[in-house]
Design a protein around this motif. Structure first.
Motif, short mmCIF file in Angstrom:
data_model
loop_
_atom_site.label_atom_id
_atom_site.label_comp_id
_atom_site.label_asym_id
_atom_site.label_seq_id
_atom_site.Cartn_x
_atom_site.Cartn_y
_atom_site.Cartn_z
N ALA B 611 0.73 -1.29 -0.04
CA ALA B 611 -0.26 -0.28 -0.23
C ALA B 611 0.75 1.16 0.08
CB ALA B 611 -1.04 0.10 1.42
N VAL B 612 1.47 1.26 0.32
CA VAL B 612 3.19 2.34 0.62
C VAL B 612 3.15 2.71 -0.57
CG1 VAL B 612 5.11 3.24 1.17
CG2 VAL B 612 4.10 2.23 3.24
N SER B 613 3.55 1.63 -1.24
CA SER B 613 3.99 1.98 -2.53
C SER B 613 3.08 2.58 -3.67
CB SER B 613 4.77 0.37 -3.07
OG SER B 613 3.83 0.17 -3.69
N MET B 614 2.21 2.19 -3.31
CA MET B 614 0.81 2.16 -4.36
C MET B 614 0.58 4.37 -4.09
SD MET B 614 -1.97 -0.15 -4.28
CE MET B 614 -2.92 0.74 -4.66
N PHE B 615 0.88 4.49 -2.76
CA PHE B 615 0.76 5.97 -1.80
C PHE B 615 1.51 6.39 -2.79
CE2 PHE B 615 0.72 9.00 1.32
CZ PHE B 615 -1.07 9.54 1.42
N GLY B 617 3.53 5.72 -5.04
CA GLY B 617 3.64 5.98 -6.14
C GLY B 617 2.23 7.43 -6.93
N ALA B 618 1.17 7.08 -5.87
CA ALA B 618 0.37 8.18 -6.46
C ALA B 618 0.62 9.72 -6.16
CB ALA B 618 -1.18 8.19 -5.74
N LEU B 621 3.30 10.41 -9.42
CA LEU B 621 2.44 11.14 -9.58
C LEU B 621 1.60 11.83 -10.30
CD1 LEU B 621 2.14 8.20 -12.42
CD2 LEU B 621 -0.69 7.75 -11.39
N ILE B 622 0.79 12.19 -9.08
CA ILE B 622 0.26 13.44 -9.40
C ILE B 622 0.91 14.28 -9.17
CG2 ILE B 622 -0.91 15.43 -7.49
CD1 ILE B 622 -1.80 12.72 -6.04
N ALA B 624 4.31 14.45 -10.57
CA ALA B 624 4.57 14.33 -12.16
C ALA B 624 3.74 15.24 -13.06
CB ALA B 624 5.17 13.51 -12.54
N THR B 625 2.31 14.73 -13.09
CA THR B 625 1.47 16.14 -13.88
C THR B 625 1.97 16.74 -13.34
OG1 THR B 625 0.46 14.00 -13.32
CG2 THR B 625 0.27 14.53 -14.32
N LEU B 626 1.69 17.74 -12.61
CA LEU B 626 1.81 19.28 -11.83
C LEU B 626 2.70 19.47 -12.38
CD1 LEU B 626 0.14 19.27 -8.53
CD2 LEU B 626 -0.76 19.75 -10.88
N MET B 628 4.25 18.37 -14.86
CA MET B 628 4.35 18.52 -16.73
C MET B 628 3.70 20.30 -16.83
SD MET B 628 6.63 17.01 -17.95
CE MET B 628 7.53 15.08 -16.78
N ARG B 629 3.10 20.30 -16.47
CA ARG B 629 1.94 21.39 -16.54
C ARG B 629 2.94 23.17 -16.12
NH1 ARG B 629 -2.89 23.23 -17.80
NH2 ARG B 629 -3.22 20.56 -18.64
#
Lengths: 550, 631, 99, 535
Positions: B611-615, B617-618, B621-622, B624-626, B628-629
């Motif tokens: 779960a930690v790795s998922m968290f 990762g999320a 992800l967020i 990185a997306t920000l 990128m913008r």
């Protein structure tokens, strides 16, 4: 002005006379496949409720086979009716899209599930318990392993025939998932096909503890991820004020009507969009098992009953990638420049990590799990291409891959020793000497995984990489071939083990399956070879199915 | 007539094929078949010779193209024959001596169970050697060139069960290969320079090429010649080559093959004429070798090795002569022919002696054999007189001419070369006398060998003596015949051209000088070996003697530098290949494995860490997306 | 009062839930944390629905509740079975499958 | 439409493979004969190709076939042969029957195994499968089609190497098996890696053509044509990248230093016939592909890379030879010798002269035959004694003269003795190189000394000297073995004396390649005299 009024009307509603709510208009014909499957599932429950135990197995088997076949027929009919092409529509008040990709994926899912059901129903592998032929599912799911209840159940020759309706429910969800045209449907579909899978994972006849553990892990992590997805949905809703794909897409691409200043704070607020999008992406990446959301895959693949693993590995990937494609191509094309780099990263990490970690695996099922992660990476490369070519290549890859996977896991069910399936690699030593045929078949699947020419694996890989390269993702192609080289190593390792090492004295025996599993394996091989040697027809199919409806 | 040339080569080739593939059924008759076919090609040679004499000077050369061999673009190699006076001379020598030695071998190899194969090899040699001399282009010559190399390899190593023989054979082939490298590169250079490597065009247009190119070609050819003719620095193989049966030593390592180098240089005359520097190199090699060989010859107790040394030095004379250019070509060939006679004779004599002495080769175990084997004694004696250049015999004429020519080179070079040649003559007289005395005079020194059976010296059978007699005749009269109003000179001149140069000393003086040094040499030997008894075991001897016994340490040098060095090189390369080149590959594989293991550790089975790795990762992800913008 | 604050609250709840999932060992508690996250989502939905002035969000909230309920059924069932066979509801005890 | 000769040549062995594999376990010898018959049938078809092939004809390819295959990938089923291909196909078809004969007993199952385990059938089926794939990759004029079989052929090869080996001998069963599967895996991964890199380049090629021609294509002729009339203009950097991608794969297959290390393991562990299959047949595809694809698709890049490649080839020549001298294992020795020879071939190809490339092609043929002769005899020797170590032999010449004799001839061919086939090709390669790069050519020539060294040392240590106890009573060549070796030797002699038939067929193809890379042979610097004009 009118908006102001509508806002006002929110709390002056009570005063007005109740307005007439228009009845929703549902295109039953176009939803036929899903409806058939779900109907079959409901019937299955009734069967469980009212038929005597003895009759259930056959009834269920017949029911699910017929149901799936009928659904598939419906899909074909729709496609033939042109719904894949010019007559592609949004059905059910914008909830579900009936278009090329949707139909192609639904068709594939149905075929795969049909095969999977065969393996579910296989009853010749396990030695008969008290004179009753048994399948690979627990005699009584609720009973404590080794407890009196279970022994009683075994003695009585119980079997968990509920697996069939469960599978059908899952299939139903999977059918909707890639076709979902608004985020709510997406979420519901996700849960509809996830929940039955959680249960199925817990129902292994042998090694119950592992099985249950895998179920718990899958469930908790799955719920966790779906929570993320839901929050993402919420944010996107906040961003666009709607959850329909087209609606959001309009807002993203700025073609929507002018925004009321009162709502400016949220409406079109990019932070919401980006974060929301990211979270929804995460939910989907979890389902397809992309790094770093992959960690459940090996454990669940290993712990779950092998037929379920096969079903899961094949069908879930199709559904997941279907949804992912739709999301990225329909909802977020306007923000391609935001998500593409991120997906690049995910794809690269996924390919490499999957391939590298697999190198040191010692359990066949875990090995295949990691290989599935690596393949998820390859498919992502196609997804990133962001072109009709990309879509069709991904569709083709999914079709090719799912059959190979199913076949491979079916073979795994055959190699058994006293403790059930002998999944530890060391036990596979010299299998080629004992039963060359089975070993050869498995070798074919492995070579297909490795992407050796003249197998479906190669055609798919080539299609995906080609699309990626044309989409300007040359780097991904390079990383792709490198990780394929690494991946080749462990596929080869298994082949070496099977053919070039002396069989052990206490090695496992290869059970002779009934027609059911044999069919599954045969179909797997056939598809692998056909798609490898003469893929053009299916490429055309995928090509025609390459465009989404908005 | 032209077609006969091909037949010349084919006859012995056929013999070789028959005998080598024929199988056991030919064991009885094999040796006679071989001899017959050798004789056949001799007869053909004679016929062609008669035909050639029928025409006068310029029209004598025959030329024929049999078929196109390797046609690739501009590269046109034909199988074609050219028979001019030069080739003719060789053809007669080769087939003649060859036939005689076949005959001799019939007796000599009588009791060898692999007789058939022996004669097969001999025929193979004849074929290759003939091809070498009648080829009309360098590439075909190269075929013959390596063909004789092969034959010599097979024959030196004929008694393969003796490791020494096998080693000697291998050594001979490889050293020759070094020379062959020279020849092949020379041919390539010709191709790039002239666009062809056929004698005609190349030699005609040699003048048009720059001197640099010519020098390069010439030096490469010299390298080749050194290899084949055992000239310094590639001479080391000849001594060991004596491991082969004696007829082989007579035919290949005395009369014919080793003189191929002289043929090559003479044939390529117009190239060498255009490259004075190269010629200087040639004469130097010749002079050095003739002294080197002579010195070695003085120290050896093994009769064949002594003769081998002498061969080396005699060929040195020829090379020297050939290096002198038009002044010397003719005499080089002339000496080559006479040498062919007497040296073959000497070897056959030696063979006959060994035949009678249970294959004993150490001269210190001979002595006083003249009583036991008179024919051998006489023929050997005549050969001896011929080689030391006793006035009136063959050697006298040919060698004398060479010494004259050496002086005729003129200038300091002339003096140096002439001096060397004279000195060589003296030493020749010395060591040959030594051989003669130790073998045939004095009291007998042989004892029973390990098995206790003492040798019973006896004269050899007819098949062996007849060839010796014939050769003896040759060694006595050939020189004289050739010199009768310069018959040989006139015969060869059209091919090689001739010029008299300007000798600082008169021919008479030179002749006198040669006679004087000859007497000195003989006398010296007489005092050393004739007067007092020869010790049966070699005395330690002076430093020079010991060095000479070891081929003046040249072999040791090769061993230390080339053999040892090579071994170390290969061994280290094997190591490099395994641990470096291959190591990189295996290393990569291993590192991937290690990485795999380390990453797998993350998969620790705890749902919460997943779960930690998922968290995480999320989050990534967020962010990185920000980002990128943002960017 | 500015509805945005409800969003902050929702985010906060969501985070608390997530943190709980990461921290707590007891499967039941972990599961309740997940439920908390879902409800945070619900809060967000209704808030947005209020801000946008359309009913979609509120409807979605109902859907979410139903789904959550279904999840509870399945989840508790699974946790029950493993509890019965292991006599422990700790997530960390279930770690046979690894590497 | 005329009879699809090329397809037939590939299909027949494939069919043979299937049938052979289907033979029941008990009927082992039937499988052998079946395989032999089919290989001979293939040989016949190859012969027909040679006859039907017209060196003088217009256009690069003949006997062409073309059918749509995978439209979406721009892939067509396009076959066609030029002089080079037709000769190499003939070589392949010629060698396989000998390989099969030589391996007659290599795959007889030892001991008792399950009745369903049919190694013999598998062995011969795999050999035929390899033949089929090699043939079609020689015939393919579509890059993708070629690539597919170039890669696919690894799998049967892999099973041949890993599945069948010499009897264990001194090394234990365990050790031998481990070594063998290591060799097999190494072979596969090495070549697969090369192939995957090439895959990237293949895709790149598709993208380039798709961008510029509208529809992507893999057809060699189309691409060459398009480049000729300027429709297709590949950027220099792109062309170089693609070239490297292709060349890497071929260099692994060839094998070129420093990518050679898989060959000694593979040839050492495999049985002699399989080793022959590797070095004499399969590896040729690599060098062949350099000629056909690298040079014709990327002429500019080829010229750009030439210096480096020439140096690498030179290193291969000397390095391989020196290592061959240093070997203690007969088969590994031959393997390193082959590495040296492949150096010569690559040298000739990239010398970019008629002699060089013609010689290289001829070299492929001759090397195939000579290595086959040497390696198969070595195999017979090894099978008698059960050891690959040179040290275990000695004086064989005394007990088995014919074996020793044939071995010597094979060796002499390997050191390219004039009069035997390899000499012609080697000299052509060297001349061709020398005429453009004198220094490299001259250095390479010293390879012939080293060649003499390793061959003669091998012969001396194994065949001559006093007879070792271990070889006493060793039987001489049997009839079957003689039938294998004799024709090869005859061929070596024939092609050494009269190579014209081959050069005639090859020449036009070479000329064509030369025009593709627009190079002309350097002119001799002395103007032609009338004497030469007369010639």
């Amino acid at each position: 002005m009118s908006h102001a009024a509508s806002v006002h009307s929110l709390w002056t509603l009570a005063a007005d006379p109740p307005r007439e709510i228009p009845a929703p208009h549902i295109e039953y014909a176009q939803l036929a496949p899903t409806l058939i499957v779900l109907g079959g599932a409901v019937l299955g429950i009734l069967v469980e409720a009212f038929l005597p135990r003895r009759a259930r197995y056959h009834a269920q088997l017949l029911l699910s086979v017929v149901g799936l076949a009928a659904a598939f027929a419906a899909v074909v009919a729709l496609a033939a009716g042109g719904h894949a092409g010019e007559k592609a529509r949004i059905a059910a008040m914008g909830a579900v899209a009936v278009d090329g990709p949707a139909l192609f994926l639904q068709g594939t899912i149905l075929l795969v599930s049909l095969i999977a059901v065969f393996t579910f129903a296989e009853r010749r592998l396990d030695p008969a318990a008290h004179g009753n032929r048994v399948d690979s599912f627990a005699a009584q799911g609720s009973a404590v392993p080794g407890g009196e209840a279970e022994q009683a159940a075994v003695k009585a020759g119980f079997t968990t025939t509920e697996v069939f309706p469960l599978a059908l429910f899952a299939v139903g969800g999977m059918l909707v998932f890639p076709a979902a045209n608004d985020l709510l449907t997406l979420f519901v579909a996700l849960e509809v096909f996830s929940l039955p899978l959680y249960v199925l994972c817990a129902l292994a006849r042998r090694q119950r503890l592992l099985s249950q553990e895998s179920a718990v892990k899958y469930f908790l992590l799955g719920a966790f991820s779906s929570a993320f997805l839901l929050f993402g949905v919420a944010l996107l809703y906040g961003y666009a004020g709607t959850v329909t794909y087209s609606g959001i897409a309009e807002v993203v691409s700025g073609t929507t009507r002018t925004v009321d200043p009162a709502l400016a704070s949220t409406m079109g607020n990019d932070a919401l969009l980006l974060i929301g999008g990211a979270l929804v992406l995460m939910g989907l990446l979890f389902k397809v098992g992309a790094v770093p959301f992959h960690m459940w895959t090996p454990d669940v693949y290993q712990g779950a009953p092998t037929p379920v693993t096969g079903f899961m590995a094949a069908a879930t990937k199709i559904a997941g990638f279907g949804a992912l494609l739709r999301l990225l191509y329909v909802v977020l094309p306007g923000m391609r420049w935001d998500w593409r780099p991120v997906m690049w990263g995910v794809a690269i990490v996924t390919m490499l990590l999957g391939a590298i970690v697999a190198v040191t695996q010692t359990d066949v099922k875990r090995l295949l799990a990691y290989s599935s992660i690596a393949h998820a990476g390859f498919i992502l490369a196609g997804v990133i291409a962001a072109s009709p070519d990309g879509v069709s290549s991904v569709l083709f890859y999914l079709a090719a891959y799912s059959f190979v996977t199913l076949g491979a896991f079916s073979v795994v069910t055959l190699v058994r020793d006293a403790g059930g399936e002998a999944t530890h690699l060391s036990k596979w030593a010299g299998l080629g000497r004992r039963s060359p045929l089975v070993a050869a078949v498995f070798a074919v699947f492995l070579l297909a995984f490795a992407g050796i020419p003249l197998t479906s694996g190669f055609a798919g890989k080539f299609a995906v990489f080609k699309a990626a390269a044309q989409g300007g993702a040359g780097t991904l192609v390079i990383v792709g071939v490198l990780s394929s080289a690494i991946a080749a190593f462990f596929y080869i390792r298994v082949i070496v083990l099977m053919f070039f090492s002396e069989p052990k004295a206490d090695g496992p025996t290869v059970a002779v399956p009934s027609a059911l599993t044999s069919t599954a394996i045969a179909v797997g091989v056939a598809v692998t070879v056909v798609l490898g040697v003469a893929p053009q027809y299916f490429l055309d199919l995928a090509g025609q199915a390459g465009t989404f409806v908005r | 007539m032209e077609n006969l040339i091909g037949l010349l080569v084919v006859a012995p080739l056929l013999g070789a094929a028959l005998l080598l593939c024929g199988g056991r059924r030919l064991d009885k008759s094999g040796h006679w078949i071989g001899t017959l076919l050798a004789a056949a090609s001799f007869v053909i040679g004679v016929v062609l010779f008669a035909d050639m004499l029928g025409r006068d000077g310029e029209q004598r050369a025959l030329h024929t193209t049999v078929f196109s061999w390797v046609p690739v673009g501009g590269f046109q190699a034909d199988v074609g024959f050219q028979l001019d006076q030069l080739s003719m001379t060789f053809v007669l020598l080769i087939t003649g001596v060859g036939t005689l030695i076949h005959l001799y071998s019939v007796g000599y190899m009588e009791h060898d169970e692999k007789k058939r194969r022996f004669f097969g090899y001999l025929n193979l040699f004849l074929a290759a050697m003939l091809l070498l001399v009648v080829a009309d282009n360098y590439l075909l010559l190269y075929v013959g060139w390596e063909g004789v190399g092969l034959a010599s390899y097979l024959l030196i190593g004929f008694w393969q069960h003796k490791p020494s023989a096998a080693t000697a054979a291998k050594k001979a082939f490889i050293v020759n290969r070094v020379g062959d490298v020279g020849l092949s590169i020379a041919i390539m250079l010709m191709f790039t320079t002239f666009g062809t490597f056929a004698f005609g065009p190349v030699l005609e247009s040699a003048g048009d090429a720059g001197e640099g190119k010519l020098t390069a070609v010439a030096l490469l050819l010299l390298l080749a010649a050194c290899g084949k003719s055992a000239q310094v620095p590639l001479q080391s193989w000849l001594g060991d080559a004596m491991e082969g049966p004696t007829p082989v030593s007579a035919l290949i390592h005395a009369a014919t093959m080793v003189t191929a180098g002289v043929y090559l240089i003479t044939r390529s005359g117009s190239i060498f004429n255009g490259a004075p520097d190269a010629q200087l190199a040639v004469v130097t090699v010749g002079a050095v070798t003739l002294l080197f060989g002579a010195i070695v010859g003085c120290a050896k107790d093994d009769i064949k090795k002594a003769l081998a040394g002498s061969t080396m030095s005699q060929i040195g004379y020829m090379i020297l002569a050939a290096g002198l250019g038009p002044i010397g070509y003719v005499f080089a060939i002339m000496h080559l022919v006479t040498h062919g006679f007497f040296k073959a004779g000497l070897f056959l004599g030696a063979g006959s002696v060994m035949h009678g002495m249970n294959d004993e080769v150490d001269m210190r175990r001979y002595g006083g054999l003249r009583k036991y084997m008179p024919v051998t004694f006489v023929t050997f004696g005549l050969g001896y007189l011929a080689i030391i250049g006793f006035p009136g015999l063959s050697g006298f004429f040919s060698k004398d001419k060479i010494i004259e020519a050496a002086f005729a080179k003129g200038g300091t070079e002339g003096w140096i070369l002439g001096g060397a040649a004279l000195l060589g003559a003296a030493i020749t007289a010395y060591y040959m006398t030594r051989v003669m005395i130790m073998t045939f005079f004095g009291e007998k020194r042989w004892q029973p060998d390990a098995e206790g059976n003492a040798p019973h010296p006896h004269e050899s059978p007819r098949t062996m003596t007849i060839p010796m007699v014939v050769l003896a005749f040759g060694s006595v009269f050939a020189g004289g015949l050739f010199s009768v109003n310069d018959a040989f000179l006139k015969w060869l001149e059209p091919v090689t051209g001739h010029s008299h140069g300007n000798s600082p000393v008169s021919a008479l003086t030179v002749t006198a000088a040669t006679v004087v040094v000859l007497v000195v040499g003989v006398a010296l030997a007489w005092f050393q070996y004739g007067r007092r008894p020869v010790p049966a075991t070699a005395p330690r001897g002076s430093l020079l003697t010991r060095a000479a016994r070891r081929d003046l340490l040249q072999d040791d040098f090769n061993h230390v530098v080339l053999v040892r060095g090579g071994e170390h090189l290969t061994r280290s390369l094997v190591y490099v290949d395994h641990s470096l080149v291959d190591g990189v590959v295996n290393g990569t594989a291993a590192s991937v494995g290690g990485l795999s293991g380390r990453i797998a550790k993350l998969q620790n089975g705890y749902a919460r860490s997943y779960a930690v790795s998922m968290f995480g990762g999320a989050a990534v992800l967020i962010v990185a997306t920000l980002l990128m913008r943002a960017v | 009062m500015n509805p945005v604050n409800y969003l902050y609250l929702a985010a906060l709840l969501f985070t608390i839930g997530a943190a709980g999932v990461l921290i707590r060992r007891n499967a039941i508690v972990v599961f309740m944390c997940v439920e908390l996250m879902l409800n945070a989502c619900n809060l967000a939905f209704v808030t947005f629905s209020r801000m946008h002035g359309n009913l979609d969000g509120q409807i979605i909230a109902f859907f979410t509740m139903v789904v959550a309920a279904a999840e509870v059924v399945v989840g508790l069932a699974i946790i029950m079975t493993i509890f019965r066979s292991r006599h422990s509801a700790s997530v960390d005890d279930a770690s046979l499958l690894k590497l | 439409m005329s009879f699809p000769l090329l397809t037939a040549t590939a299909v027949v062995p494939a069919l043979g493979a299937v049938l052979t594999a289907a033979v029941p376990a008990a009927r082992r010898s039937a499988a052998k004969w079946l395989a032999l018959v089919f290989s001979l049938a293939t040989l016949a078809l190859a012969a027909v190709q040679l006859v039907r092939f017209d060196p003088g004809a217009e256009g690069p390819f003949q006997l062409t076939e073309s059918h749509a295959w995978i439209k979406d990938f721009g892939v067509r089923y396009e076959l066609g042969v030029d002089g080079i291909a037709v000769v190499l196909i003939a070589l392949t078809a010629l060698l396989i029957p000998f390989v099969i004969l030589a391996g007659w007993h290599d795959a007889d199952p030892l001991g008792t195994t399950s009745s369903r385990w049919r190694p013999t059938q598998g062995f011969f089926a795999l050999i035929l499968m390899v033949e089929a794939m090699v043939v079609i990759s020689f015939e393919a004029t579509d890059v993708f089609l070629f690539y597919i079989f170039f890669e696919a052929m690894l799998i049967p090869m892999y099973f041949l190497i890993g599945g069948f080996g010499d009897r264990a001998g001194e090394r234990g069963e365990e050790e031998t098996a481990a070594q063998r599967s290591y060799a097999a895996v190494k072979f596969l991964l090495y070549n697969l890696a090369g192939g995957l890199i090439m895959l990237a380049a293949v895709i790149g090629l598709y993208v380039v053509t798709a961008d510029q021609l509208g529809t992507g294509t893999f057809s060699l002729q189309e691409i060459v044509q398009a480049r000729a009339d300027g429709q297709l203009d590949i950027a220099t950097s792109t062309e170089r990248a693609l070239f490297l991608g292709f060349f890497f794969a071929f260099a692994v297959k060839a094998p070129l230093w420093p990518l050679h290390t898989w060959l000694p393991n593979a040839m050492g562990e495999a049985t002699a016939p399989v080793a022959v299959l590797i070095t004499a047949v399969v590896d040729k595809v690599g060098t062949f592909a350099m000629l056909r694809f690298c040079l014709q698709l990327f002429p500019e890049a080829s010229k750009w890379a030439t210096p480096v490649i020439l140096v690498l080839a030179l290193v291969s020549i000397l390095y391989g030879a020196l290592l061959a001298v240093g070997q203690r294992d007969i088969k590994r020795l031959v393997a390193y010798a082959s590495i040296s020879h492949f150096g010569f071939i690559i040298l000739g190809i990239f010398a970019m002269t008629t002699q060089g490339q013609g010689g290289a092609t001829l070299y492929m043929v001759n090397h195939g035959i000579s290595t086959a002769a040497l390696m198969l005899v070595a195999g017979f020797l090894i099978s008698r004694r059960g050891s690959r170590l040179i040290a275990d032999y000695g004086g064989v010449q005394k007990v088995a003269p014919v074996l020793a004799g044939t071995f010597l001839v094979g060796g002499l061919a390997t050191l390219s003795l004039p009069g035997l086939a390899p000499f012609v090709s080697e000299f052509l390669v060297l001349t061709g190189t020398f005429s453009r790069y004198p220094v490299i050519g001259a250095i390479a020539t010293f390879g012939i000394v080293l060649a003499a060294l390793y061959v003669l040392v091998l012969y001396q240590r194994t065949m001559t000297g006093p007879v070792k106890e271990s070889v006493r009573g060793m039987p001489d060549l049997r009839v079957r073995e003689l039938v294998v070796v004799a024709p090869l030797i005859a061929l070596l002699i024939f092609l050494g004396v009269y190579p014209k038939p081959v050069t005639e067929i090859v020449d036009p193809a070479v000329e064509h390649t030369m025009t593709q890379v627009d190079k002309v042979d350097p002119k001799p610097d002395v103007p032609l005299t009338d004497v030469e004009a007369a010639k």
